[in-house]
Design an enzyme around this catalytic site. Sequence first.
Site, short mmCIF file in Angstrom:
data_model
loop_
_atom_site.label_atom_id
_atom_site.label_comp_id
_atom_site.label_asym_id
_atom_site.label_seq_id
_atom_site.Cartn_x
_atom_site.Cartn_y
_atom_site.Cartn_z
N GLU A 259 26.31 -17.54 18.70
CA GLU A 259 27.13 -17.62 19.92
C GLU A 259 27.95 -16.33 20.01
O GLU A 259 28.49 -15.86 19.00
CB GLU A 259 28.06 -18.83 19.87
N GLU A 264 37.79 -15.37 25.70
CA GLU A 264 38.35 -16.72 25.79
C GLU A 264 39.86 -16.60 25.83
O GLU A 264 40.45 -15.65 25.29
CB GLU A 264 37.95 -17.56 24.58
#
Length: 382
Positions: A259, A264
């Site tokens: 990933e 974020e």
Amino acid sequence: MKWFSDRKGLLLLCAATLLNFSCGCGSEPVPSASEATLTVSPAAVNATFEAQTVTLTVNATGDWGVAAADKDWCTVSPSGGIKGTSEVKVNLATNRTGKERENTITFRYGSKTLEVPVKQGFSEEDLPPDPGEIVVPEGYHLVWHDEFDEGPLLDPAHWTHEVQKSGWVNNELQNYVNHQTSSGNKVTEVQDGSLHIHCFKEGGKIYSGRVYAHVGTGWQYGWFEARINLPKGKGTWPAFWMMPVGNDWNTNPWPMCGEIDIMEEVGCVPNEVSSSIHTQDYNHTKNTQKTHAMTIAKAEGEYHVYALEWTEDAITTYVDGKVQLAVKKSVLGSGHNQWPFHYAFYPILNLAWGGDWGGMNGVDESALPVTMSVDYIRVFQK
């Protein structure tokens, strides 16, 4: 000789003699301040942006001085000259300001002055980038992009919506739906040149959007970039990230599959944006994930550019051109459990609500509705 006995006459004769001597033994008179002349060629300097020296030719009937207005980028030499023909060098530094600049060179002779204007152009390459202009990273070419200038809905030829109920992953509270709720309220819409991902409460439930770009093909390696304006509010969890195409979750489960989190942020820690990678050996369940965070002024409420450069041997993320996270295969290891980034991944944009991270300090539903806005997304490859 009686005339010389007159003191006044003697003084006059001496004065005349001295005057003739200073003028070259009487060959020609010295011009008065009002009679002095001076010409300069060219009469103006118009230069390109490059560093250069421009020569001015000066013709004068007497002594003169010259100076440029106090600008570091424009100087002159020498500072003066005498009667006759001389040269003045105008030294110009490279213009990297992104705009034309001007200065004035002033000559002084007798009681007079003469001004020579100076203009220097600029290079288009030095203009600050227009947010709407596609700036291609060096060594790359554009392979796909969405500027979100046609709406009101995302083009299904390029985008896929996730549809999942709350609690699907990370104990998140939102329900993901395709474009809109059953009552017609949109979770994603294209308006005013941006993609808007909305999170809101309707009928006692929280709804939001999660979309995938080219989920069936993705890209292996490249430069991935998006310009994003993050929402405010305790409970928000916006993200720009990537997952592998067509992954078999039975044989290659998370985090073994890999990933890449480009950006974020959680609203309970305002304006702190982070990047991470997750692999079998490096992930947050083992507290070994590779992560870097930085605080960006007004990440919430203003647009910033988040980017990933992904090559066979390295992953580097950026915020407004500044390196955020940098990891190398040679350091982490080349095995699949250390570096599973050897197949195509697809980009993801989503706005979660609550969950293990977004809700670690609780949520504030009074902040709803909130919106994550994306000005563009671009993919470049070598």
